[in-house]
Design an enzyme around this catalytic site. Structure first.
Site, PDB file in Angstrom:
ATOM      1  N   GLY A 137       0.850  -1.194   0.000  1.00 23.43           N
ATOM      2  CA  GLY A 137       0.000   0.000   0.000  1.00 23.43           C
ATOM      3  C   GLY A 137       0.878   1.232   0.000  1.00 23.43           C
ATOM      4  O   GLY A 137       2.075   1.144   0.297  1.00 23.43           O
ATOM      5  N   GLN A 170       3.098   9.969   1.816  1.00 29.23           N
ATOM      6  CA  GLN A 170       4.396   9.287   1.806  1.00 29.23           C
ATOM      7  C   GLN A 170       5.271   9.710   0.634  1.00 29.23           C
ATOM      8  O   GLN A 170       6.473   9.406   0.618  1.00 29.23           O
ATOM      9  CB  GLN A 170       4.203   7.762   1.778  1.00 29.23           C
ATOM     10  N   CYS A 172       6.233  -0.295   7.524  1.00 26.60           N
ATOM     11  CA  CYS A 172       5.819   0.904   6.790  1.00 26.60           C
ATOM     12  C   CYS A 172       7.008   1.402   5.989  1.00 26.60           C
ATOM     13  O   CYS A 172       8.121   1.468   6.505  1.00 26.60           O
ATOM     14  CB  CYS A 172       5.362   1.984   7.778  1.00 26.60           C
ATOM     15  N   LEU A 173       6.774   1.747   4.733  1.00 31.37           N
ATOM     16  CA  LEU A 173       7.858   2.237   3.876  1.00 31.37           C
ATOM     17  C   LEU A 173       8.456   3.532   4.431  1.00 31.37           C
ATOM     18  O   LEU A 173       9.600   3.852   4.136  1.00 31.37           O
ATOM     19  CB  LEU A 173       7.352   2.440   2.446  1.00 31.37           C
ATOM     20  N   HIS A 205      -4.206   0.993   7.809  1.00 34.08           N
ATOM     21  CA  HIS A 205      -2.858   1.577   7.889  1.00 34.08           C
ATOM     22  C   HIS A 205      -2.742   2.778   6.938  1.00 34.08           C
ATOM     23  O   HIS A 205      -2.214   3.830   7.308  1.00 34.08           O
ATOM     24  CB  HIS A 205      -1.835   0.473   7.545  1.00 34.08           C
ATOM     25  N   GLU A 206      -3.263   2.622   5.723  1.00 34.39           N
ATOM     26  CA  GLU A 206      -3.186   3.710   4.734  1.00 34.39           C
ATOM     27  C   GLU A 206      -4.091   4.883   5.118  1.00 34.39           C
ATOM     28  O   GLU A 206      -3.702   6.044   4.988  1.00 34.39           O
ATOM     29  CB  GLU A 206      -3.559   3.212   3.333  1.00 34.39           C
ATOM     30  N   HIS A 218      -2.470   7.063   7.526  1.00 32.67           N
ATOM     31  CA  HIS A 218      -1.499   8.001   6.930  1.00 32.67           C
ATOM     32  C   HIS A 218      -2.189   9.305   6.527  1.00 32.67           C
ATOM     33  O   HIS A 218      -1.604  10.383   6.633  1.00 32.67           O
ATOM     34  CB  HIS A 218      -0.841   7.395   5.682  1.00 32.67           C
TER      35      HIS A 218
HETATM   36  O1  GNR Z   1       4.267  -2.561   2.469  1.00 27.49           O
HETATM   37  C1  GNR Z   1       3.645  -2.462   3.525  1.00 27.49           C
HETATM   38  N1  GNR Z   1       3.394  -3.565   4.252  1.00 27.49           N
HETATM   39  C2  GNR Z   1       2.528  -3.591   5.331  1.00 27.49           C
HETATM   40  C3  GNR Z   1       2.566  -4.694   6.172  1.00 27.49           C
HETATM   41  C4  GNR Z   1       1.713  -4.765   7.241  1.00 27.49           C
HETATM   42  C5  GNR Z   1       0.815  -3.757   7.473  1.00 27.49           C
HETATM   43  C6  GNR Z   1       0.775  -2.653   6.663  1.00 27.49           C
HETATM   44  C7  GNR Z   1       1.639  -2.563   5.598  1.00 27.49           C
HETATM   45  S1  GNR Z   1       1.566  -1.190   4.545  1.00 27.49           S
HETATM   46  C8  GNR Z   1       3.208  -1.136   3.994  1.00 27.49           C
HETATM   47  C9  GNR Z   1       3.404  -0.051   2.961  1.00 27.49           C
HETATM   48  C10 GNR Z   1       3.175   1.292   3.613  1.00 27.49           C
HETATM   49  O2  GNR Z   1       3.953   1.819   4.359  1.00 27.49           O
HETATM   50  N2  GNR Z   1       2.037   1.857   3.371  1.00 27.49           N
HETATM   51  O3  GNR Z   1       1.722   3.019   3.971  1.00 27.49           O
HETATM   52 NI    NI Z   2       2.835   3.057   5.835  1.00 23.86          NI
END
Ligand code: GNR
Ligand code: NI
Length: 166
Positions: free
Chosen positions: A47, A52, A91-92, A133-134, A137
């Site tokens: 995601g 980001q 998270c990236l 999670h997204e 953000h």
């Molecule tokens: O790549 C991602 N893997 C992930 C693994 C577990 C829960 C959420 C994520 S999202 C993350 C990419 C990211 O940072 N998206 O905002």
């Molecule tokens: Ni993230």
């Protein structure tokens, strides 16, 4: 496209802002979405949210299995399950940091797609976690915010350290 890193002061400030609703579904928005999808794939994420890559609009993309990415514009969670699910998140924007996070197991989301068409999806398990999670953000929330304060600070300090070495 570089991903904003929570260990870099100016980038963290952007990641902490509340994103603003999309009002125009124009070519420029299409470009942003294409760049987001490319960045997600290039960085092997499941995601990616617009903040980001330094954009403050309420847009995220999601693909948990490499299939055609889902695009969510102005998303709202309209239902959440009472049952929860724990998953080790990454998270990236927080490279090298992983921790278990407990969230509702299922969510129903209403959003607009890239053509400006409204849609609803019901998601569970990994897709549900990814969507939540997204969406976080877009509200300036990072997964470490769900951890005990000490652990969260330890992780954020570690990220800062890594980034001042560069
Ligand atoms: O790549 C991602 N893997 C992930 C693994 C577990 C829960 C959420 C994520 S999202 C993350 C990419 C990211 O940072 N998206 O905002
Ligand atoms: Ni993230």
């Amino acid at each position: 496209m570089d991903i904003y890193n929570a260990g870099v002061g100016e980038e963290l400030a952007v990641l902490r802002k509340t994103a603003v609703p999309v009002t125009e579904f124009n070519d420029e928005l299409q470009k942003l979405i294409d760049i987001m999808i490319e960045s997600m794939i290039e960085n092997k994420g499941i995601g990616l949210a617009a903040p980001q890559i330094g954009d403050n609009r309420r847009v995220f993309v999601c693909s948990i299995d490499g299939s055609e990415p889902l695009v969510f514009i102005n998303p709202e969670i309209i239902e959440t399950s009472m049952e929860t699910w724990i998953y080790e998140e990454g998270c990236l924007s927080l490279p090298g940091i992983y921790a278990d996070v407990e969230r509702p197991e299922r969510v129903k989301v209403q959003a607009w797609n890239r053509k400006g068409r409204p849609f609803k999806v019901e998601a569970d398990d990994l897709l549900s976690t990814c969507i939540q999670h997204e969406l976080d953000h877009l509200n300036g929330v990072l997964f470490v915010d769900y951890l005990p304060e000490k652990k969260k600070l330890k992780f954020l300090k570690k990220l800062e350290k890594v980034n001042t070495k560069k």
